[in-house]
Motif scaffolding. Structure first.
Motif, mmCIF file in Angstrom:
data_model
loop_
_atom_site.group_PDB
_atom_site.id
_atom_site.type_symbol
_atom_site.label_atom_id
_atom_site.label_comp_id
_atom_site.label_asym_id
_atom_site.label_seq_id
_atom_site.Cartn_x
_atom_site.Cartn_y
_atom_site.Cartn_z
ATOM 1 N N VAL A 105 0.852 -1.188 0.000
ATOM 2 C CA VAL A 105 0.000 0.000 0.000
ATOM 3 C C VAL A 105 0.886 1.235 0.000
ATOM 4 C CG1 VAL A 105 -1.939 -1.107 1.176
ATOM 5 C CG2 VAL A 105 -0.190 0.026 2.519
ATOM 6 N N PRO A 106 0.453 2.300 -0.647
ATOM 7 C CA PRO A 106 1.254 3.522 -0.672
ATOM 8 C C PRO A 106 1.437 4.109 0.730
ATOM 9 C CG PRO A 106 -0.525 3.614 -2.283
ATOM 10 C CD PRO A 106 -0.753 2.400 -1.445
ATOM 11 N N HIS A 107 2.538 4.790 0.908
ATOM 12 C CA HIS A 107 2.851 5.417 2.194
ATOM 13 C C HIS A 107 1.747 6.381 2.620
ATOM 14 C CE1 HIS A 107 5.191 8.035 4.974
ATOM 15 N NE2 HIS A 107 5.660 6.865 5.336
ATOM 16 N N SER A 108 1.117 7.037 1.660
ATOM 17 C CA SER A 108 0.062 8.013 1.976
ATOM 18 C C SER A 108 -1.148 7.357 2.629
ATOM 19 C CB SER A 108 -0.371 8.753 0.708
ATOM 20 O OG SER A 108 -0.897 7.830 -0.234
ATOM 21 N N TRP A 109 -1.305 6.055 2.505
ATOM 22 C CA TRP A 109 -2.437 5.360 3.118
ATOM 23 C C TRP A 109 -2.240 5.144 4.608
ATOM 24 C CZ3 TRP A 109 -4.665 0.906 -0.340
ATOM 25 C CH2 TRP A 109 -5.015 1.446 -1.581
ATOM 26 N N PHE A 110 -1.030 5.283 5.105
ATOM 27 C CA PHE A 110 -0.752 5.027 6.515
ATOM 28 C C PHE A 110 -1.556 5.952 7.424
ATOM 29 C CE2 PHE A 110 3.731 2.991 6.235
ATOM 30 C CZ PHE A 110 3.281 2.124 5.250
ATOM 31 N N ILE A 111 -1.900 7.144 6.945
ATOM 32 C CA ILE A 111 -2.645 8.102 7.760
ATOM 33 C C ILE A 111 -3.971 7.502 8.229
ATOM 34 C CG2 ILE A 111 -3.819 9.242 5.839
ATOM 35 C CD1 ILE A 111 -3.461 11.883 7.378
ATOM 36 N N HIS A 112 -4.542 6.592 7.462
ATOM 37 C CA HIS A 112 -5.816 5.974 7.843
ATOM 38 C C HIS A 112 -5.690 5.164 9.127
ATOM 39 C CE1 HIS A 112 -6.283 6.890 3.559
ATOM 40 N NE2 HIS A 112 -7.525 7.158 3.900
ATOM 41 N N LEU A 145 5.293 14.864 7.522
ATOM 42 C CA LEU A 145 5.796 13.923 6.520
ATOM 43 C C LEU A 145 5.579 14.438 5.104
ATOM 44 C CD1 LEU A 145 4.809 10.437 7.951
ATOM 45 C CD2 LEU A 145 7.012 11.590 8.023
ATOM 46 N N ARG A 146 6.606 14.234 4.283
ATOM 47 C CA ARG A 146 6.489 14.583 2.868
ATOM 48 C C ARG A 146 5.956 13.378 2.116
ATOM 49 N NH1 ARG A 146 12.555 16.024 3.091
ATOM 50 N NH2 ARG A 146 12.197 14.215 4.284
ATOM 51 N N PRO A 147 5.243 13.625 1.038
ATOM 52 C CA PRO A 147 4.743 12.499 0.241
ATOM 53 C C PRO A 147 5.912 11.629 -0.236
ATOM 54 C CG PRO A 147 3.740 14.549 -0.478
ATOM 55 C CD PRO A 147 4.808 14.908 0.518
ATOM 56 N N SER A 148 5.678 10.328 -0.259
ATOM 57 C CA SER A 148 6.726 9.391 -0.637
ATOM 58 C C SER A 148 6.144 8.331 -1.555
ATOM 59 C CB SER A 148 7.294 8.728 0.627
ATOM 60 O OG SER A 148 8.097 7.628 0.293
ATOM 61 N N PRO A 149 6.906 7.904 -2.554
ATOM 62 C CA PRO A 149 6.410 6.838 -3.426
ATOM 63 C C PRO A 149 6.604 5.442 -2.827
ATOM 64 C CG PRO A 149 8.557 7.555 -4.177
ATOM 65 C CD PRO A 149 8.177 8.456 -3.019
ATOM 66 N N SER A 150 7.242 5.355 -1.648
ATOM 67 C CA SER A 150 7.507 4.044 -1.067
ATOM 68 C C SER A 150 6.198 3.373 -0.669
ATOM 69 C CB SER A 150 8.439 4.152 0.135
ATOM 70 O OG SER A 150 7.820 4.845 1.179
ATOM 71 N N LYS A 151 6.250 2.032 -0.680
ATOM 72 C CA LYS A 151 5.079 1.235 -0.329
ATOM 73 C C LYS A 151 5.452 0.241 0.747
ATOM 74 C CE LYS A 151 2.826 1.554 -4.754
ATOM 75 N NZ LYS A 151 2.010 0.904 -5.719
ATOM 76 N N MET A 152 4.452 -0.165 1.512
ATOM 77 C CA MET A 152 4.632 -1.214 2.507
ATOM 78 C C MET A 152 4.923 -2.514 1.762
ATOM 79 S SD MET A 152 4.491 -1.748 5.715
ATOM 80 C CE MET A 152 3.590 -2.247 7.121
#
Length: 155
Positions: free
Chosen positions: A71-78, A143-150
């Motif tokens: 999942v994209p790093h941006s989804w972690f906020i959920h 946090l800055r947006p990142s393309p990394s994924k879990m």
């Protein structure tokens, strides 16, 4: 089983999982612990050279499972929103003597086991609430947006 016993069982199983990962072969450890910014390229020279490696069925299954969990790093906020929401829910249950909390307390009292004092429960709740709020704040403000994924596969 009492509610406290369920919580204890959960943490024993979580600790056993961590110990199991620590005792697992390095290829399995890499799949489960190195992801996103933690990904290393050590040991992946076969892939770079175009050679396929035979990792065995367990490594292949774990690799498939972790590939599903990308999942994209941006989804972690959920996760942090859920954490803070749960903390607010339990605070509301406590302050309003809610039915769910009342049911848990009744089941614990029936087991006649001493679990935690009220002060210990409040401290644990407060610390978990602060941790969730801190991580949510970091996700939103720092946090800055990142393309990394879990679980970016390293094989």
């Amino acid at each position: 089983m009492s509610p406290a016993a369920y919580c204890q069982l959960f943490y024993v199983l979580a600790a056993a999982t961590v110990l199991g990962i620590a005792a697992a072969p390095e290829s399995i450890q890499r799949l489960l612990t190195q992801y996103g910014a933690r990904t290393t390229t050590a040991g992946t020279s076969n892939e770079k050279e175009g050679r396929k490696t035979n990792n065995g069925p367990l490594v292949n299954i774990i690799s498939w499972v972790t590939s599903v969990g990308k999942v994209p790093h941006s989804w972690f906020i959920h996760f942090y929103i859920l954490s803070v929401s749960c903390s607010v829910f339990w605070a509301a249950q406590f302050l309003s003597r809610g039915k769910i909390l009342e049911s848990i307390v009744r089941n614990q009292v029936r087991s006649e086991e001493t679990s935690m004092s009220l002060n210990q429960v409040i401290i644990a709740w407060a610390l978990m609430s602060l941790q969730g709020a801190r991580r949510l704040y970091e996700s939103v403000a720092l946090l800055r947006p990142s393309p990394s994924k879990m679980f970016d596969s390293i094989f």
